[in-house]
Design a protein around this motif. Structure first.
Motif, PDB file in Angstrom:
ATOM      1  N   SER A 146      28.536   1.898   3.369  1.00  0.00           N
ATOM      2  CA  SER A 146      28.742   3.135   4.121  1.00  0.00           C
ATOM      3  C   SER A 146      28.577   4.378   3.247  1.00  0.00           C
ATOM      4  O   SER A 146      29.055   4.416   2.101  1.00  0.00           O
ATOM      5  CB  SER A 146      30.141   3.132   4.734  1.00  0.00           C
ATOM      6  OG  SER A 146      30.422   4.386   5.304  1.00  0.00           O
ATOM      7  N   ASN A 147      27.950   5.388   3.825  1.00  0.00           N
ATOM      8  CA  ASN A 147      27.782   6.645   3.083  1.00  0.00           C
ATOM      9  C   ASN A 147      29.055   7.496   3.093  1.00  0.00           C
ATOM     10  O   ASN A 147      29.056   8.616   2.598  1.00  0.00           O
ATOM     11  CB  ASN A 147      26.588   7.447   3.605  1.00  0.00           C
ATOM     12  CG  ASN A 147      26.775   7.921   5.029  1.00  0.00           C
ATOM     13  OD1 ASN A 147      27.805   7.700   5.656  1.00  0.00           O
ATOM     14  ND2 ASN A 147      25.749   8.562   5.559  1.00  0.00           N
TER      15      ASN A 147
ATOM     16  N   GLY B 154      24.041   0.601   6.387  1.00  0.00           N
ATOM     17  CA  GLY B 154      25.189   1.477   6.572  1.00  0.00           C
ATOM     18  C   GLY B 154      26.474   0.719   6.852  1.00  0.00           C
ATOM     19  O   GLY B 154      27.560   1.164   6.483  1.00  0.00           O
TER      20      GLY B 154
ATOM     21  N   HIS C  90      16.019   1.345   0.963  1.00  0.00           N
ATOM     22  CA  HIS C  90      16.909   1.340   2.125  1.00  0.00           C
ATOM     23  C   HIS C  90      16.224   0.716   3.331  1.00  0.00           C
ATOM     24  O   HIS C  90      16.839  -0.067   4.070  1.00  0.00           O
ATOM     25  CB  HIS C  90      17.385   2.750   2.439  1.00  0.00           C
ATOM     26  CG  HIS C  90      18.233   3.350   1.373  1.00  0.00           C
ATOM     27  ND1 HIS C  90      18.741   4.629   1.460  1.00  0.00           N
ATOM     28  CD2 HIS C  90      18.668   2.863   0.183  1.00  0.00           C
ATOM     29  CE1 HIS C  90      19.452   4.898   0.380  1.00  0.00           C
ATOM     30  NE2 HIS C  90      19.405   3.839  -0.422  1.00  0.00           N
TER      31      HIS C  90
END
Length: 153
Positions: free
Chosen positions: A58-59, A54, A38
């Motif tokens: 996106s989480n 992100g 990441h």
């Protein structure tokens, strides 16, 4: 420059640099929570002015739930290539108390190099502890920093 942090809890797999490490604790995240990958993705995206991981993964998007982070790095490498960028090298630092990372660095480089179309010699991975201080020292979390050099083709 990329940075990432994940909480550590018992009963989770611990993925670092695309390698599953034996550990009592693993990182919590929407994907496999590979903090090293990441951070590398954010460094590469930032260097190319392509926002951050992100934004692209996106989480809150269920497509990425449980996804192996090597997928994200492959996609980021493709995004850079599509914009005419090549990756020259990456320099990374992991911060965690345990497990010891140094024995696994060669395996991490073997996984990461082809994902970025670079050689293992173009990847630096270092690990340090936090001397038992803070959330890293208490083994509540792990973080990673990465710096990337890219060039326009």
């Amino acid at each position: 420059m990329g940075f990432d942090v994940h909480q550590l809890v018992e009963g989770r797999d611990f993925w670092l640099g695309g390698v599953k490490l034996q550990s009592e604790k693993g990182a919590v995240g929407h994907s496999d929570a590979d903090v090293l990958i990441h951070a590398i993705c954010d460094a590469l995206l930032g260097a190319a002015n392509l926002r951050d991981i992100g934004f692209h993964f996106s989480n809150t998007d269920n497509r990425w739930k449980g996804k192996a982070s090597i997928y994200f790095l492959q996609e980021v490498t493709k995004m850079l290539s599509d914009k005419g960028w090549t990756i020259e090298n990456v320099d990374c630092t992991l911060c965690l108390e345990k497990p010891k990372v140094n024995p696994h660095i060669p395996d991490m480089k073997k996984v990461l190099a082809p994902l970025m179309n670079i050689t293992e010699e173009d990847i630096s991975i270092k690990a340090t502890t936090n001397e038992t201080l803070g959330y890293v020292g208490r083994q509540e979390g792990v973080n990673a920093y990465a710096v990337a050099l890219i060039k326009k083709e």
